[in-house]
Design a protein around this motif. Structure first.
Motif, short mmCIF file in Angstrom:
data_model
loop_
_atom_site.label_atom_id
_atom_site.label_comp_id
_atom_site.label_asym_id
_atom_site.label_seq_id
_atom_site.Cartn_x
_atom_site.Cartn_y
_atom_site.Cartn_z
N GLU A 39 1.67 -18.81 -8.86
CA GLU A 39 0.57 -18.26 -9.65
C GLU A 39 0.31 -16.79 -9.33
O GLU A 39 -0.66 -16.21 -9.81
CB GLU A 39 -0.72 -19.04 -9.37
CG GLU A 39 -0.62 -20.52 -9.68
CD GLU A 39 -1.79 -21.31 -9.12
OE1 GLU A 39 -2.12 -22.36 -9.72
OE2 GLU A 39 -2.37 -20.88 -8.09
N THR A 40 1.18 -16.21 -8.52
CA THR A 40 0.92 -14.88 -7.96
C THR A 40 2.04 -13.91 -8.30
O THR A 40 3.20 -14.30 -8.45
CB THR A 40 0.76 -14.98 -6.43
OG1 THR A 40 -0.27 -15.93 -6.14
CG2 THR A 40 0.40 -13.64 -5.82
N LEU A 41 1.69 -12.65 -8.40
CA LEU A 41 2.65 -11.58 -8.66
C LEU A 41 2.46 -10.49 -7.61
O LEU A 41 1.34 -10.07 -7.34
CB LEU A 41 2.43 -11.01 -10.06
CG LEU A 41 3.46 -10.02 -10.61
CD1 LEU A 41 4.81 -10.71 -10.79
CD2 LEU A 41 2.98 -9.45 -11.94
N VAL A 42 3.57 -10.06 -7.02
CA VAL A 42 3.55 -9.01 -6.00
C VAL A 42 4.10 -7.71 -6.58
O VAL A 42 5.03 -7.72 -7.39
CB VAL A 42 4.40 -9.43 -4.77
CG1 VAL A 42 4.77 -8.22 -3.92
CG2 VAL A 42 3.64 -10.44 -3.93
N PHE A 43 3.53 -6.59 -6.14
CA PHE A 43 4.04 -5.27 -6.49
C PHE A 43 4.50 -4.59 -5.21
O PHE A 43 3.73 -4.44 -4.26
CB PHE A 43 2.97 -4.43 -7.18
CG PHE A 43 2.52 -4.99 -8.49
CD1 PHE A 43 3.24 -4.74 -9.65
CD2 PHE A 43 1.39 -5.79 -8.57
CE1 PHE A 43 2.84 -5.27 -10.87
CE2 PHE A 43 0.98 -6.32 -9.78
CZ PHE A 43 1.70 -6.07 -10.93
N GLU A 44 5.77 -4.18 -5.18
CA GLU A 44 6.37 -3.59 -3.99
C GLU A 44 7.22 -2.38 -4.34
O GLU A 44 7.71 -2.27 -5.46
CB GLU A 44 7.26 -4.62 -3.27
CG GLU A 44 6.53 -5.48 -2.26
CD GLU A 44 6.18 -4.73 -0.98
OE1 GLU A 44 6.55 -3.55 -0.86
OE2 GLU A 44 5.54 -5.33 -0.12
N ARG A 80 7.03 -14.13 -7.05
CA ARG A 80 7.68 -13.20 -7.97
C ARG A 80 7.27 -11.77 -7.62
O ARG A 80 6.14 -11.52 -7.22
CB ARG A 80 7.31 -13.52 -9.41
CG ARG A 80 7.83 -14.86 -9.92
CD ARG A 80 7.28 -15.12 -11.31
NE ARG A 80 7.81 -16.34 -11.90
CZ ARG A 80 7.29 -17.55 -11.74
NH1 ARG A 80 6.21 -17.70 -10.99
NH2 ARG A 80 7.83 -18.60 -12.33
N CYS A 81 8.21 -10.84 -7.81
CA CYS A 81 7.96 -9.47 -7.36
C CYS A 81 8.39 -8.45 -8.40
O CYS A 81 9.51 -8.49 -8.92
CB CYS A 81 8.71 -9.21 -6.05
SG CYS A 81 8.38 -7.59 -5.33
N VAL A 82 7.48 -7.52 -8.69
CA VAL A 82 7.77 -6.35 -9.51
C VAL A 82 8.05 -5.19 -8.57
O VAL A 82 7.20 -4.83 -7.75
CB VAL A 82 6.59 -5.98 -10.43
CG1 VAL A 82 6.93 -4.73 -11.24
CG2 VAL A 82 6.25 -7.14 -11.36
N LEU A 101 10.16 -6.29 -0.75
CA LEU A 101 10.73 -7.26 -1.68
C LEU A 101 11.23 -8.49 -0.94
O LEU A 101 10.97 -9.63 -1.36
CB LEU A 101 11.87 -6.61 -2.46
CG LEU A 101 12.73 -7.54 -3.32
CD1 LEU A 101 11.91 -8.20 -4.42
CD2 LEU A 101 13.92 -6.77 -3.92
N LYS A 102 11.94 -8.29 0.16
CA LYS A 102 12.44 -9.42 0.95
C LYS A 102 11.30 -10.30 1.43
O LYS A 102 11.40 -11.53 1.41
CB LYS A 102 13.24 -8.90 2.15
CG LYS A 102 14.56 -8.26 1.80
CD LYS A 102 15.22 -7.67 3.04
CE LYS A 102 16.50 -6.93 2.70
NZ LYS A 102 17.09 -6.27 3.91
N PHE A 151 0.82 -1.22 0.00
CA PHE A 151 0.00 0.00 0.00
C PHE A 151 0.85 1.27 0.00
O PHE A 151 0.95 1.96 -1.00
CB PHE A 151 -0.97 0.02 1.19
CG PHE A 151 -1.76 1.30 1.23
CD1 PHE A 151 -2.72 1.56 0.27
CD2 PHE A 151 -1.51 2.26 2.20
CE1 PHE A 151 -3.42 2.76 0.26
CE2 PHE A 151 -2.20 3.46 2.22
CZ PHE A 151 -3.17 3.71 1.24
N ASP A 152 1.48 1.57 1.14
CA ASP A 152 2.22 2.83 1.27
C ASP A 152 3.37 2.91 0.27
O ASP A 152 4.22 2.03 0.21
CB ASP A 152 2.78 2.96 2.69
CG ASP A 152 1.68 3.11 3.72
OD1 ASP A 152 1.04 4.17 3.75
OD2 ASP A 152 1.47 2.16 4.50
N GLY A 153 3.37 3.98 -0.51
CA GLY A 153 4.44 4.19 -1.47
C GLY A 153 4.23 3.50 -2.80
O GLY A 153 4.97 3.74 -3.75
N LEU A 154 3.20 2.65 -2.88
CA LEU A 154 2.90 1.95 -4.13
C LEU A 154 1.55 2.38 -4.69
O LEU A 154 1.45 2.79 -5.85
CB LEU A 154 2.90 0.43 -3.92
CG LEU A 154 2.61 -0.35 -5.20
CD1 LEU A 154 3.88 -0.53 -6.02
CD2 LEU A 154 1.97 -1.70 -4.90
#
Length: 227
Positions: A175-180, A195-197, A186-187, A23-26
């Protein structure tokens, strides 16, 4: 879309079923105003607050860097934490101004819904804080699952927020993608096997992001067709 892909993940296509957002910053830039608010307070006490030092608590709790305790230690005298908190909130509100979603957020949420993806949110902030802004911005209903610091024993960089959100979404990590936007986030995502964008903001742009899968300057660059 100019995705920066790491050598560890050259293959970008996978069976995508869910997205999880920080949430915060994204979703909203609530982090930069907090930094400037405390920077002002530190300067009023003759102390410089570096971005490098402040970044230790971005995306996590005050366990790594407590701005109240650090300021007290720096000036070598006790402070009224309640007064500092109220002052920081006043300054924060001034710097935040009229809060808005960051570019690309709404478009990505709408695209995910059209594709039939499950959408989660995992934040180290409190439930009241997150829900307040999501409702004010009219995007609360986009999220199938929302977990915050109130729901776990340990916030990011611990993976608990992400493992809990995965479970409630009914999706596997693959099956999931994270946005950070932060190294702590990220850690946490990588520790959960997701997986992380990375989408850095003004506070986190110059920090070191290790083992990310992709990096973009803005969520506007995201094309779910790539995944």
């Amino acid at each position: 879309m100019n995705l920066v892909v790491t050598d560890a993940n050259l293959e970008s296509r996978f069976g995508l079923k869910a997205l999880i957002f920080d949430f915060d910053g994204l979703i909203m830039d609530t982090e930069t105003p907090w930094y400037y608010a405390f920077k002002d307070i530190y300067q009023e006490h003759g102390i410089e607050l570096s971005l490098e030092l402040w970044s230790k608590n971005v995306g996590t709790s005050f366990d790594e860097f407590n701005p109240y305790v650090y300021l007290e230690t720096s000036i070598q005298k006790p402070l009224d934490h309640g007064h500092i908190k109220r002052l920081s909130e006043e300054k924060y509100a001034t710097y935040l101004g009229e809060a808005q979603l960051l570019p690309g957020v709404l478009t990505l949420l709408e695209a995910a819904k059209l594709r039939g993806l499950r959408i989660g949110l995992a934040s180290s902030s409190t439930r009241d804080w997150v829900h307040k802004y999501l409702k004010e911005q009219g995007i609360f209903s986009y999220f199938d699952v929302i977990h915050t610091a109130d729901d776990v024993k340990r916030v990011k960089p611990d993976p608990e927020l992400y493992t809990l959100t995965l479970e409630k979404l009914g999706a596997a990590a693959r099956e999931t993608l994270v946005f950070e936007d932060s190294p702590n986030g990220l850690k946490a995502a990588k520790a959960a096997g997701i997986r992380c964008v990375v989408v850095p903001n003004d506070v986190t742009r110059n920090l070191e992001f290790l083992a990310h899968d992709w990096m973009v300057a803005s969520l506007e660059e995201i094309d779910l067709g790539v995944f």
